[in-house]
Design a protein around this motif. Structure first.
Motif, short mmCIF file in Angstrom:
data_model
loop_
_atom_site.label_atom_id
_atom_site.label_comp_id
_atom_site.label_asym_id
_atom_site.label_seq_id
_atom_site.Cartn_x
_atom_site.Cartn_y
_atom_site.Cartn_z
N VAL A 168 -12.78 2.35 16.68
CA VAL A 168 -12.33 0.96 16.53
C VAL A 168 -13.52 0.02 16.44
CG1 VAL A 168 -11.10 -0.93 17.67
CG2 VAL A 168 -10.11 1.38 17.64
N ALA A 169 -14.51 0.21 17.32
CA ALA A 169 -15.69 -0.67 17.33
C ALA A 169 -16.46 -0.58 16.01
CB ALA A 169 -16.60 -0.30 18.49
N CYS A 170 -16.59 0.64 15.47
CA CYS A 170 -17.28 0.81 14.20
C CYS A 170 -16.55 0.10 13.07
CB CYS A 170 -17.41 2.30 13.87
SG CYS A 170 -18.73 3.15 14.76
N LEU A 171 -15.24 0.24 13.02
CA LEU A 171 -14.47 -0.38 11.96
C LEU A 171 -14.51 -1.90 12.05
CD1 LEU A 171 -11.39 2.01 11.87
CD2 LEU A 171 -13.21 1.84 10.17
N LYS A 172 -14.54 -2.43 13.27
CA LYS A 172 -14.58 -3.88 13.44
C LYS A 172 -15.92 -4.47 13.00
CE LYS A 172 -11.00 -4.65 16.91
NZ LYS A 172 -10.68 -5.19 18.24
N GLY A 173 -16.91 -3.62 12.83
CA GLY A 173 -18.20 -4.09 12.35
C GLY A 173 -18.34 -4.04 10.84
N LYS A 174 -17.26 -3.68 10.12
CA LYS A 174 -17.30 -3.54 8.67
C LYS A 174 -16.38 -4.58 8.02
CE LYS A 174 -19.66 0.21 9.44
NZ LYS A 174 -21.12 0.26 9.20
N LYS A 175 -16.62 -4.83 6.75
CA LYS A 175 -15.74 -5.69 5.95
C LYS A 175 -15.42 -4.98 4.65
CE LYS A 175 -15.45 -9.32 8.63
NZ LYS A 175 -14.15 -9.74 9.21
N ALA A 176 -14.25 -5.25 4.09
CA ALA A 176 -13.86 -4.63 2.84
C ALA A 176 -12.94 -5.55 2.05
CB ALA A 176 -13.17 -3.29 3.10
N ASP A 177 -12.86 -5.29 0.75
CA ASP A 177 -11.97 -6.08 -0.10
C ASP A 177 -10.52 -5.67 0.09
OD1 ASP A 177 -14.29 -7.23 -1.40
OD2 ASP A 177 -14.48 -5.32 -2.46
N ILE A 178 -10.27 -4.35 0.10
CA ILE A 178 -8.91 -3.82 0.08
C ILE A 178 -8.78 -2.72 1.12
CG2 ILE A 178 -7.19 -2.59 -1.33
CD1 ILE A 178 -8.69 -3.75 -3.81
N ALA A 179 -7.68 -2.73 1.86
CA ALA A 179 -7.30 -1.60 2.71
C ALA A 179 -6.14 -0.88 2.05
CB ALA A 179 -6.90 -2.08 4.10
N ILE A 180 -6.21 0.44 2.01
CA ILE A 180 -5.13 1.26 1.48
C ILE A 180 -4.62 2.12 2.62
CG2 ILE A 180 -4.46 3.00 -0.21
CD1 ILE A 180 -6.76 1.92 -1.97
N ILE A 181 -3.42 1.82 3.10
CA ILE A 181 -2.88 2.47 4.27
C ILE A 181 -1.44 2.90 4.01
CG2 ILE A 181 -4.37 1.34 5.97
CD1 ILE A 181 -2.26 -0.76 6.38
N SER A 182 -0.94 3.77 4.86
CA SER A 182 0.43 4.26 4.70
C SER A 182 1.18 4.07 6.01
CB SER A 182 0.42 5.75 4.30
OG SER A 182 1.70 6.14 3.86
N SER A 183 2.45 4.45 6.01
CA SER A 183 3.29 4.31 7.19
C SER A 183 4.33 5.41 7.19
CB SER A 183 3.99 2.94 7.18
OG SER A 183 4.75 2.74 8.35
N LEU A 184 4.67 5.90 8.37
CA LEU A 184 5.69 6.95 8.47
C LEU A 184 7.09 6.41 8.24
CD1 LEU A 184 4.55 9.21 11.44
CD2 LEU A 184 4.25 9.57 8.99
N GLY A 185 7.28 5.12 8.47
CA GLY A 185 8.61 4.54 8.28
C GLY A 185 8.55 3.04 8.17
N ILE A 186 9.60 2.46 7.58
CA ILE A 186 9.74 1.01 7.47
C ILE A 186 11.20 0.69 7.74
CG2 ILE A 186 9.44 -1.01 5.98
CD1 ILE A 186 7.68 0.87 4.19
N ASP A 187 11.47 -0.12 8.75
CA ASP A 187 12.87 -0.40 9.07
C ASP A 187 13.40 -1.59 8.26
OD1 ASP A 187 12.12 -2.79 10.35
OD2 ASP A 187 12.25 -1.95 12.37
N ALA A 188 14.68 -1.88 8.42
CA ALA A 188 15.34 -2.90 7.61
C ALA A 188 14.78 -4.30 7.83
CB ALA A 188 16.84 -2.88 7.89
N GLU A 189 14.13 -4.51 8.98
CA GLU A 189 13.52 -5.82 9.26
C GLU A 189 12.09 -5.91 8.74
OE1 GLU A 189 15.26 -4.12 11.87
OE2 GLU A 189 16.97 -5.25 11.07
N GLY A 190 11.59 -4.83 8.19
CA GLY A 190 10.24 -4.85 7.64
C GLY A 190 9.16 -4.38 8.59
N HIS A 191 9.54 -3.87 9.77
CA HIS A 191 8.53 -3.35 10.69
C HIS A 191 7.97 -2.03 10.17
CE1 HIS A 191 11.05 -5.85 13.50
NE2 HIS A 191 9.85 -6.34 13.71
#
Length: 266
Positions: A170-193
């Motif tokens: 976490v500390a290493c990532l907080k020391g970086k900057k980027a234009d775009i994050a590409i991430i995924s999710s195991l699920g998305i509920d009807a409210e958008g969580h």
């Protein structure tokens, strides 16, 4: 032909259909598979060879079955290969769509998961990339990219998915900057969580979101409506969502309301 065990590989649509037949029935004869898939016996045998080499099938005299449970030490690798094979065609389509949207020279943060790994593989034609990732699978997929710098943070590796975790990550990532994050999710509920089942990933993915200008979510359409116990974010945090089919209602309307761009891969 190189073995699938030694390279990034996923079944093609025909091979995926073959896998689905075996999973539905437990064991199937070669002749039956040829009839069900409407292909020649030679084609079925060639696909079976490829899938057996990948550890996804076991052969017996005249047919195939699912492999027996792996030994404890091999379980994570086998499970990862099975996840790569699941909806492989959808992941490939999403990956090509994402790669087409990534500009040359971009600075990216890539998360974990087989869909993100597919995106990493599809970035092979992009020039001047700088990628930061805590996924060793993703880093390996980019290892032979001729024009990409790959940066991996420190941290503790978990065997389930070869991802780095913990306060150092976490500390290493907080020391970086980027234009775009590409991430995924195991699920998305009807409210958008955005949902997950592993709390160890939450701090890492939120650190990624804090460092980027544009968060992009990559998920196959089956993830919409999938229940999981942990909420790590919300669709409103995303700039773009990439999937391979129109999500079920109310997702398109919700994304429009939240000004989240929806891209359906062709």
């Amino acid at each position: 032909m190189p073995s699938p065990r030694s390279e990034a590989w996923a079944p093609n649509p025909r091979q995926q259909n073959l896998l689905d037949e075996v999973r539905a029935r437990g064991a199937v004869s070669v002749e039956r598979l040829a009839q069900r898939l409407d292909v020649t016996m030679q084609t079925v045998r060639r696909d079976i060879q490829r899938l057996t080499e990948a550890g996804l099938l076991d052969r017996f005299n005249g047919g195939v079955s699912l492999p027996p449970p792996a030994k404890p030490g091999a379980t994570p690798a086998v499970a990862w290969r099975e996840r790569q094979a699941l909806k492989a065609d959808a992941k490939a389509r999403i990956a090509r769509s994402v790669a087409a949207a990534v500009p040359d020279g971009a600075r990216l943060m890539l998360g974990i998961g087989t869909t993100v790994e597919a995106v990493a593989q599809a970035l092979s034609t992009k020039k001047g990339l700088h990628v930061i990732t805590h996924s060793l699978h993703v880093a390996q997929a980019l290892a032979n990219h001729p024009d990409c710098t790959v940066e991996v943070p420190t941290g503790r590796m978990r065997s389930r998915d070869s991802a780095l975790e913990g306060t150092d990550t976490v500390a290493c990532l907080k020391g970086k900057k980027a234009d775009i994050a590409i991430i995924s999710s195991l699920g998305i509920d009807a409210e958008g969580h955005l949902l997950d089942r592993d709390g160890r990933e939450l701090d890492v993915v939120n650190a990624i979101l804090e460092q980027v200008t544009e968060p992009w979510l990559v998920v196959d359409a089956s993830k919409f409506g999938q229940p999981h116990p942990l909420q790590w974010g919300h669709l409103r945090q995303m700039k773009r969502v990439f999937t391979e089919a129109l999500p079920p209602s109310p997702m398109p309307a919700l994304m429009h309301k939240l000004s989240v761009s929806l891209t359906i891969a062709s």
